[in-house]
Scaffold this motif. Structure first.
Motif, short mmCIF file in Angstrom:
data_model
loop_
_atom_site.label_atom_id
_atom_site.label_comp_id
_atom_site.label_asym_id
_atom_site.label_seq_id
_atom_site.Cartn_x
_atom_site.Cartn_y
_atom_site.Cartn_z
N LYS A 137 10.64 -1.29 16.59
CA LYS A 137 9.66 -0.95 15.37
C LYS A 137 8.46 -0.48 15.71
CE LYS A 137 12.32 -3.25 11.67
NZ LYS A 137 13.20 -4.14 12.40
N GLU A 138 7.73 -1.34 16.65
CA GLU A 138 6.33 -0.96 17.05
C GLU A 138 6.18 0.24 18.23
OE1 GLU A 138 4.18 -4.54 17.87
OE2 GLU A 138 5.00 -5.52 16.47
N SER A 139 5.30 0.86 17.97
CA SER A 139 5.15 2.14 19.06
C SER A 139 4.90 1.71 20.51
CB SER A 139 3.98 3.01 18.79
OG SER A 139 4.11 3.48 17.55
N LYS A 172 5.22 2.20 11.15
CA LYS A 172 3.68 1.72 11.30
C LYS A 172 2.90 2.00 9.98
CE LYS A 172 -0.09 3.40 13.61
NZ LYS A 172 -0.63 4.32 14.64
N ASN A 173 2.98 3.34 9.46
CA ASN A 173 2.34 3.84 8.36
C ASN A 173 2.88 3.32 6.83
OD1 ASN A 173 0.62 5.02 10.16
ND2 ASN A 173 1.89 6.98 10.49
N GLY A 174 3.99 2.79 7.13
CA GLY A 174 4.60 2.32 5.80
C GLY A 174 5.47 3.61 5.00
N GLU A 185 0.95 -1.23 0.22
CA GLU A 185 -0.11 0.12 -0.01
C GLU A 185 0.89 1.12 0.00
OE1 GLU A 185 -2.95 0.15 3.18
OE2 GLU A 185 -3.74 -1.85 2.55
N PRO A 186 0.52 2.30 -0.74
CA PRO A 186 1.14 3.72 -0.42
C PRO A 186 1.63 4.00 0.79
CG PRO A 186 -0.68 3.85 -1.69
CD PRO A 186 -0.89 2.51 -1.44
N GLY A 187 2.56 4.30 1.24
CA GLY A 187 3.05 4.63 2.65
C GLY A 187 2.77 6.42 2.70
N VAL A 213 14.56 -2.74 4.97
CA VAL A 213 13.39 -1.93 5.41
C VAL A 213 12.13 -2.70 4.70
CG1 VAL A 213 11.89 0.29 5.03
CG2 VAL A 213 14.50 0.25 5.32
N GLY A 214 11.13 -3.26 5.62
CA GLY A 214 9.92 -3.78 4.80
C GLY A 214 9.82 -5.02 4.79
#
Lengths: 283, 277
Positions: free
Chosen positions: B195-197, B97-99, A74-76, B276-277
């Protein structure tokens, strides 16, 4: 433009990519077709330098500051910012122009409205995809990689995104896009890679690959179900719509005869499933 | 490029609602302390200092702006570093979190510069918060309670004339800022690893509690223990000892700065190394 050779990557869960090779040319749209978990995203992440392969090389011929633009999964996006501010943030960090004119052009180019000032968390999936593509196109990359760009889009969104992708290829951008939806890749891609269990199992011109496996066609047209020429091939018929089973070599003759007999054909769609391409049969 | 990254980090930081919640929380805590002191402070002080007040003369009211400033300085123990750690670690964990970290890494951006810009943005935010806390407390505390001698209990009761108290409080704020930068730097590095809040917040709170416990503990390790980080995060308190050991405090703060640099280097190295990812 981009040549990836013998890429392999293993995660704790198993081998994600196994000796995969791929090459992209400018102005060409290449499709990557495979089931979920086949290794498409892993391949894309390696091509973009997000993850390191265990073996293999990626070589890119480009003199651009940013050779590859990509939207992976998904686009971040910064959901608390509006589309304009998202573009501004991603432009600023890489020294791309941040003036209003340039950024508004970026939004227009991907078909996003200029009057939306609300945060992108309110955007539809299609609009987020478009903004993701606008961000990927910042700094004019030579290559654009799109991971499942049609996911979550309605038919109108799929059609307009397909048009946008073709327009970008016309600007000599090499495009690689993945999908598990055969129909969408068939419509836009010039050549096709089939990936399964991390291996590229087939590659060729999209039409050739489809022609080699397709046996079912859906034809639509007024009163088409009554045409004599198609009666021996019909496997299913509805009002103004029939499904035929025949070889790809025969379909053009059938269509020609239908037209000669005065039938108005509105569509002829090959019915091919992902499974047929993953498990090809010799003809 | 680094400046552009830094400007972007600060822009994003102040567009995040949680940053404003954090600022509001710090100011609210300050206000609550001042209100509580206004209504109950005099009674408590009278009770504590009843005998001394019969034997000594204190200039002005002992419940004064200097004492309030000292009390607010004590928020450096836990609540302020905790809030700062939550905000700072979000600089990286929210990106995971948001990518958006993936989107950032897909641009023409250097990974090392990106993470360093986050450390610097966190440092600037921490300094800004300390300055804000200091300025608002000075205005409110002196405005409501006026000036006067400062009485502090550190094993024994220490009394400082008003002007000297002011200087000591300013120096303590400066030293405390270095301690806060240490904690926020640790929180970003924890964010890089975890990585996680939620995991990072728990780890940050645990780190703070552990630091407080170790500060009080005495293992008899000599010099090693002397320069062990929990002992150094408390240097600001030493400005309220009767004789200020200036050289020793400067050395402590220098060693703490070395700790900060080390934590930044570890975080940067790990961030650069990982996929990353």
């Amino acid at each position: 433009m981009l040549k990836a050779t013998r890429l392999s990557k293993t995660y704790k869960s198993g081998k994600a990519l196994d000796n995969a090779s791929i090459h992209l040319n400018s102005g060409q749209i290449s499709g990557l077709l495979g089931r979920n978990g086949a290794g498409k995203t892993t391949l894309f992440k390696i091509l973009c330098g997000l993850i390191t392969p265990e073996t293999g090389t990626v070589s890119i011929t480009s003199n651009k500051h940013k050779p590859i633009g990509a939207v992976i999964e998904e686009p971040g996006l910064y959901t608390y910012l509006n589309a304009y501010d998202n573009l501004k943030v991603f432009s600023q960090i890489q020294g791309a122009p941040t003036d209003i004119g340039t950024l508004e052009n970026c939004l227009k180019e991907v078909g996003l409205p200029l009057n939306r000032k609300d945060p992108v968390r309110n955007f539809s999936m299609g609009m987020k995809q478009r903004l993701g593509i606008a961000i990927a196109l910042l700094n004019n990359p030579d290559i654009l990689i799109l991971d499942e760009p049609f996911s979550g889009l309605d038919p109108t969104g799929v059609a307009s995104l397909g048009t946008l992708i073709k327009q970008l290829a016309d600007r000599d951008i090499a495009i690689l896009l993945s999908s598990h939806l055969m129909t969408e890749l068939h419509k836009v891609s010039d050549d096709l890679y089939i990936i399964d269990n991390g291996k590229i199992i087939d590659h060729g011109l999209t039409q050739d690959i489809i022609d080699s496996q397709v046996t079912l066609y859906t034809i639509t047209g007024k009163n088409i179900e009554n045409a004599n020429v198609i009666q021996p091939y019909i496997v299913q018929k509805e009002k103004n719509k029939v499904t035929l089973r025949c070889e790809s070599t025969a379909i053009s003759d059938i269509l020609k005869t239908l037209l000669d007999n005065g039938y108005n054909i509105t569509a002829c769609i090959p019915n091919i499933t992902l499974e047929q391409l993953l498990n090809p049969v010799s003809k | 490029m680094m400046l552009a990254l830094l400007k972007t980090e600060i822009f994003k930081l102040f567009r995040e609602s949680k940053t404003w919640y954090a600022i509001a929380a710090v100011l609210l805590i300050e206000l609550i302390i001042l209100v509580a002191a206004y209504y109950q402070g005099a009674e408590i002080l009278d009770l504590l200092l009843d005998n001394l007040q019969q034997s000594f003369y204190f200039e002005g009211n002992l419940l004064n702006g200097n004492l309030l400033l000292y009390i607010i300085l004590n928020s450096l123990w836990f609540n302020l570093p905790l809030i700062l750690m939550i905000v700072s670690s979000s600089l990286i964990t929210e990106e995971y979190k948001n990518g958006t970290l993936k989107t950032l890494m897909l641009q023409a951006v250097d990974k090392r510069q990106l993470i360093l810009s986050k450390f610097i943005a966190s440092l600037l935010f921490t300094v800004m918060m300390l300055l804000l806390l200091m300025a608002t407390t000075f205005v409110l505390a002196y405005g409501i309670f006026g000036t006067g001698d400062l009485v502090v209990y550190l094993g024994t009761l220490n009394f400082f004339p008003s002007e000297e108290a002011f200087n000591r409080i300013c120096l303590a704020f400066a030293s405390g800022t270095i301690s806060m930068i240490f904690f926020t730097t640790v929180s970003i590095t924890l964010g890089i690893f975890l990585k996680e809040s939620a995991k990072t917040w728990i780890a940050s709170a645990f780190f703070l509690i552990l630091s407080s416990l170790l500060l009080k503990a005495n293992f008899g390790w000599g010099t090693v223990e002397r320069y062990f980080f929990p002992k150094l995060t408390n240097s600001w308190q030493r400005f309220f000892e009767y004789e200020v050991a200036a050289t020793s405090i400067i050395i402590d703060n220098m060693v703490l700065i070395i700790y900060i640099i080390s934590v930044v280097l570890i975080g940067t190295y790990y961030f650069k190394k990982q996929d990353v990812g």
